[in-house]
Each structure stands twice: as structure tokens, then as C-alpha cells.
Design a protein around this motif. Structure first.
Motif, short mmCIF file in Angstrom:
data_model
loop_
_atom_site.label_atom_id
_atom_site.label_comp_id
_atom_site.label_asym_id
_atom_site.label_seq_id
_atom_site.Cartn_x
_atom_site.Cartn_y
_atom_site.Cartn_z
N SER A 111 0.87 -1.27 -0.02
CA SER A 111 -0.11 0.12 0.17
C SER A 111 0.93 1.24 0.03
CB SER A 111 -0.92 0.02 1.12
OG SER A 111 -0.16 0.25 2.49
N LEU A 112 2.09 0.86 0.27
CA LEU A 112 3.01 2.19 0.32
C LEU A 112 3.53 3.08 -0.91
CD1 LEU A 112 5.30 1.04 3.39
CD2 LEU A 112 3.21 2.64 3.42
N PRO A 113 3.54 4.32 -1.08
CA PRO A 113 4.18 4.76 -2.47
C PRO A 113 5.57 4.43 -2.32
CG PRO A 113 3.62 6.66 -0.58
CD PRO A 113 3.17 5.15 0.00
N ARG A 114 6.15 4.43 -3.78
CA ARG A 114 7.59 3.92 -3.75
C ARG A 114 8.29 4.76 -4.58
NH1 ARG A 114 6.99 -2.77 -4.39
NH2 ARG A 114 5.57 -2.95 -2.74
N PRO A 115 9.80 4.81 -4.57
CA PRO A 115 10.41 4.38 -3.44
C PRO A 115 10.08 4.92 -2.05
CG PRO A 115 11.82 5.88 -4.51
CD PRO A 115 10.44 5.78 -5.31
N VAL A 116 10.08 4.23 -0.83
CA VAL A 116 9.90 4.83 0.59
C VAL A 116 11.00 4.43 1.20
CG1 VAL A 116 8.58 2.54 1.00
CG2 VAL A 116 7.99 4.43 2.16
N ALA A 117 10.98 5.11 2.24
CA ALA A 117 11.98 5.06 3.50
C ALA A 117 11.44 4.68 4.77
CB ALA A 117 12.79 6.37 3.76
N ILE A 118 11.77 3.37 5.21
CA ILE A 118 10.94 2.84 6.31
C ILE A 118 12.04 3.07 7.57
CG2 ILE A 118 10.01 0.91 7.36
CD1 ILE A 118 9.09 0.02 4.73
N LEU A 119 11.65 3.75 8.64
CA LEU A 119 12.36 3.60 10.06
C LEU A 119 11.65 2.42 10.67
CD1 LEU A 119 14.35 4.70 12.10
CD2 LEU A 119 12.29 6.20 12.90
N ALA A 120 12.28 1.47 10.88
CA ALA A 120 12.03 0.44 11.95
C ALA A 120 12.30 0.53 13.48
CB ALA A 120 12.52 -1.01 11.37
N VAL A 121 11.45 0.42 14.25
CA VAL A 121 11.83 0.73 15.65
C VAL A 121 12.87 -0.02 16.21
CG1 VAL A 121 10.37 -1.36 16.60
CG2 VAL A 121 10.47 0.94 17.94
N ASP A 122 13.33 -0.84 15.63
CA ASP A 122 14.73 -1.48 16.54
C ASP A 122 15.43 -2.45 15.15
OD1 ASP A 122 13.21 -3.76 16.45
OD2 ASP A 122 12.93 -3.59 18.52
N ALA A 146 8.71 -11.26 -0.80
CA ALA A 146 7.69 -10.62 -1.35
C ALA A 146 8.21 -10.07 -2.91
CB ALA A 146 6.98 -9.49 -1.05
N GLU A 147 9.43 -10.18 -2.93
CA GLU A 147 10.32 -9.52 -4.17
C GLU A 147 10.36 -8.23 -4.40
OE1 GLU A 147 8.95 -12.07 -7.46
OE2 GLU A 147 10.03 -13.99 -6.68
N ILE A 148 10.31 -7.48 -3.13
CA ILE A 148 10.63 -6.11 -3.24
C ILE A 148 11.98 -5.75 -3.14
CG2 ILE A 148 10.05 -4.14 -1.92
CD1 ILE A 148 7.48 -5.77 -1.00
N ARG A 149 12.41 -4.89 -3.84
CA ARG A 149 13.83 -4.64 -3.92
C ARG A 149 14.29 -3.77 -2.72
NH1 ARG A 149 14.83 -2.33 -9.34
NH2 ARG A 149 12.68 -1.82 -9.04
N VAL A 150 15.31 -4.11 -2.07
CA VAL A 150 15.91 -3.11 -0.90
C VAL A 150 17.33 -2.78 -1.49
CG1 VAL A 150 16.63 -3.06 1.36
CG2 VAL A 150 14.69 -4.47 0.87
N PRO A 151 17.82 -1.52 -1.51
CA PRO A 151 17.00 -0.36 -1.05
C PRO A 151 16.21 0.35 -2.22
CG PRO A 151 19.30 -0.02 -1.66
CD PRO A 151 18.97 -1.34 -1.91
N ASP A 152 16.40 -0.30 -3.47
CA ASP A 152 15.52 0.39 -4.72
C ASP A 152 14.30 0.89 -4.47
OD1 ASP A 152 18.21 0.03 -6.33
OD2 ASP A 152 17.59 -2.13 -6.12
N GLU A 153 13.42 -0.09 -4.19
CA GLU A 153 12.04 0.19 -3.84
C GLU A 153 11.65 0.60 -2.18
OE1 GLU A 153 9.23 -2.52 -6.27
OE2 GLU A 153 11.04 -3.69 -5.90
N VAL A 154 12.45 -0.25 -1.32
CA VAL A 154 12.18 0.22 -0.23
C VAL A 154 13.66 0.32 0.68
CG1 VAL A 154 11.27 -0.89 2.17
CG2 VAL A 154 9.93 -1.08 0.28
N ALA A 155 13.83 1.64 1.14
CA ALA A 155 15.15 1.70 1.89
C ALA A 155 14.73 1.59 3.29
CB ALA A 155 15.46 3.20 1.80
N ILE A 156 15.53 0.79 4.20
CA ILE A 156 15.33 0.50 5.50
C ILE A 156 16.17 0.80 6.53
CG2 ILE A 156 14.75 -1.46 7.25
CD1 ILE A 156 14.25 -3.23 4.69
#
Length: 399
Positions: free
Chosen positions: A189-200, A214-224
Motif C-alpha cells: 500500500s505504500l508509495p515507492r520508493p519509500v524510506a522505512i524507519l523500523a523501531v529497532d 515478496a520480491e521487493i527490492r531493498v533499497p531500490d524500492e524500500v530503504a530500511i
């Protein structure tokens, strides 16, 4: 004379008495071990303490042992049950996290959440990212303040923060498959590319695993980016995870310093003592430049790779097919700063990271960051961060 001799003997006995201090802090994480190291450093230098480290009850919960007689406690309070046990002990207590609500009778030494959020947004925004999200499944193991601070920092930067809200309360058991399905739907549901801050680091690793499945590319589509650092998890994840390095050792040291004062009769401080985090340890999970201008991307890559070599704008122009004026305009448009300012920022970020290495002198840090001498490094560092390199280093380690 005999009275004086007895008084001196009593004084010497009091001075030599070893105080018993319990540390209800987990040893499984890098964070916990570093907090304990800071406490031990204070005790070694300034106090005679016997440390009871990470005691557990019959259900393997962090708790004071039955019948234990001590003088003080430093804990990471994570539940009302744990708080009530510590309050009932009548001992001075210092909490080193903000998982549990602030209580008037418990002192706190915690990470500055606003500073953590600012570091995260600066790091992710420096990659041209404009879509942000925060990942923290409901849990009693961390405070909501981290997410609120990040959302506020994202809003201040002019963007929207999407938060993971799965619709269940903390404490509910969710199977691995169900968690994967819920998180996968959220990621979709998130717009991409998206930057995600995980709590830890644990949840950053979880996001990376689900992206892989899910075959989502990191960091090209989702930066963590992990909200704190666990060296093992961050380094063995695929890809390796960028993380915010907190000044855990300093938290432990200051907690021990505060407990020592409280055991001498000092009152509980009215406000928590907050400790700024160190910096962002950058790894592959945020190695993205979400900018649609190839020349700007090439220039930024060149700066990232060569800023510490003392480059200038002319060096960039020799590598990138663009005029100086166009480069200036595009940098202002995408990053809100000039190429020269970006070079200086990259050098100072490298310097801030290297100050965390105990074996490097400040002169060596200055040279390795691309500054011609320590004086120039010190002036630029103080202008950017509001303190000298030496003062910054002191905030990182227990001294």
C-alpha cells in the motif's frame, strides 16, 4: 583518643563497604551489553559495587531474586509487574528506557527521541527520498514516543509519514505467517520508493526478510533504517542494515552516576536525563539516491565516494557532464543545499562516525574526513553540530 580511633575505623569500614547493585538489563542485545559496560566503567572508576547482572525469575523474566538484599537498581522497566516489584523494594531505581510510563519515584536516563528522529530524517532525506513510513508492530517492549518523534520530524520536513497499524493490541500472539501477510499488505500500500524507519534492529531485519519473500527490492524500492543498532542482526541481514547508533555506553555511565547520588540521598530528578544518539551507521539497506536527474545522482555518488579526499566543486565538474550553474540549481532543487555544502556535510558526517572509533585521535579523524588540519575540522564541526569534536566524543563513551 579511643573514641577518635573508633570513629576512624567506622569511617574506613563505611568507605570500603561494597554496595550491591542489580542490573535488570538484557545481555542478548548490543544495546544492553553497552549500557552494562557503561555502568561497569563508572563502578570501576568511582565506586565499590558488586553488580548482579540480568537476574531472571522462574519464567525467565527480568526480576529481582527473592530474598536479594541490595542497595540500588538500574533497570530497563518493561511492564507494570516489574515496576511494582521495584517500587516495593524501597530501593533507589534508575530506568534506562522509556518503555514504561514515567513514574515520579523512578529516575530515568534515556535516548533523546527527537534527536534520533532528526538523524533518521536527515539520513533518509539526504538520499532524495520523499516517502516515509514507520514500522513498529504493537508491543510492550518499546515506547510509542519513537514513532511520534519520527512522524513529527517527517512532517516538519514537509512530508507525510505512513505508520503500520495492524489493528490489534500489544500482547496478542500473531503467527509468523499472519504477520508476514499483514506486513506484506502494508508494504504493497505504500508509495515507492519509500524510506522505512523500523523501531529497532529486530524489526528492520523482519522488514528486510518480508521484502525478500515478496520480491521487493531493498533499497531500490524500500530503504530500511533500524531505529537502534544490533551489530549481529544489522551485519548479517540481506542486505546489511543501516542503523542509528545510540550512545548506550554513555546512558549506562550516567545512570550509574545518578544511582550513586541517589544512594547517597539525592532526590529523584523531576525530568528524565536525555542522551543524544551518536549517528547513523550507513550500510546497503539505505544506499539509494531517489533522484530522477542522472547528473545529480552521479555528482552525489562522486561526493559520497570522494568527499574525504578533500575534493571541491571543480573536481565534480570534471567528472560530471554539467555546467556549474546547472549543478547549483539542481542541487538546490533536490537537496536544498549547494554542491559545496553537500561536500562539507559528507565530510562532517564521516568525521562524526569516525569519532566513535576509540583508536583514532581527533587529528587522525580530521585528516581521514578530508580536512587539511584539526582546526578547520573543529570549526566546521562546531558550526554544524554545536559542539567541538572532543566534546562530542565525550558524549559517546563512559568517562
Amino acid at each position: 583518643m579511643a573514641t577518635t580511633s573508633n570513629q576512624n575505623t567506622t569511617l574506613r569500614t563505611d568507605q570500603l563497604r561494597v554496595l550491591r547493585v542489580a542490573l535488570l538489563i538484557e545481555t542478548e542485545s548490543t544495546w544492553g551489553r553497552r549500557v552494562i559496560r557503561g555502568i561497569a566503567s563508572f563502578a570501576e572508576k568511582h565506586a565499590a559495587w558488586h553488580l548482579l547482572i540480568d537476574p531472571r525469575d522462574h519464567e525467565y523474566r527480568s526480576a529481582l531474586p527473592d530474598g536479594w538484599r541490595g542497595d540500588g537498581v538500574i533497570a530497563r522497566i518493561a511492564s507494570r509487574m516489574q515496576y511494582e516489584q521495584l517500587a516495593a523494594s524501597g530501593l533507589p531505581v534508575v530506568d534506562v528506557d522509556d518503555v514504561f510510563e514515567v513514574q515520579a519515584d523512578i529516575a530515568k536516563v534515556i535516548t533523546d527521541e527527537e534527536a534520533r528522529a532528526k538523524l533518521a530524517v536527515e539520513h533518509l532525506g539526504g538520499r532524495g527520498l520523499t516517502n516515509y513510513a514507520y514500522f513498529a508492530p504493537p508491543s510492550n517492549r518499546y515506547s510509542n514516543r519513537r514513532g511520534k518523534a519520527f512522524a513529527a520530524a517527517v512532517k516538519e520536513a514537509g512530508f507525510e509519514c505512513h505508520e503500520y497499524r495492524p489493528g490489534y493490541r500489544a500482547g496478542r500472539r500473531i503467527s509468523w505467517n499472519e504477520q508476514q501477510r499483514r506486513v506484506s499488505r502494508w508494504l504493497a500500500s505504500l508509495p515507492r520508493p519509500v524510506a522505512i524507519l523500523a523501531v529497532d534492529a529486530h524489526h528492520a531485519h523482519q522488514i528486510a526478510e518480508i521484502c525478500h519473500l515478496a520480491e521487493i527490492r531493498v533499497p531500490d524500492e524500500v530503504a530500511i533504517l533500524a531505529g537502534d543498532s544490533d551489530e549481529l542482526l544489522c551485519e548479517v541481514s540481506m542486505p546489511p542494515l543501516s542503523a542509528i547508533s545510540t550512545a548506550s555506553e554513555r546512558i549506562g555511565y550516567q545512570a550509574a552516576e545518578l544511582l550513586a547520588a541517589m544512594m547517597e540521598g539525592a532526590p529523584v530528578p523531576e525530568e528524565p536525563i536525555v542522551v543524544k544518539p551518536h549517528d547513523v551507521v550507513s550500510r546497503h539497506s539505505t544506499d539509494i539516491l531517489s533522484i530522477d536527474d542522472p547528473a545529480v545522482v552521479q555528482a552525489l555518488r562522486y561526493i559520497q565516494d570522494h568527499a574525504h579526499r578533500g575534493i571541491g566543486v571543480d573536481d565534480i565538474l570534471r567528472e560530471v557532464p554539467i555546467s556549474r550553474r546547472s549543478l547549483e540549481i539542481q542541487f538546490r532543487s533536490y537537496l536544498d543545499r549547494s554542491p559545496a555544502e553537500e561536500i562539507r556535510r559528507a565530510k562532517l558526517e564521516r568525521g562524526r562516525t569516525l569519532l566513535g572509533k576509540r583508536d583514532m585521535s581527533i587529528t587522525e579523524v580530521a585528516m581521514a574526513s578530508g580536512f587539511s588540519n584539526t582546526t578547520r575540522f573543529g570549526i566546521a564541526f562546531r558550526k554544524q553540530f554545536g559542539m567541538t569534536p572532543r566534546s562530542f566524543r565525550k558524549t559517546l563513551f563512559a568517562e
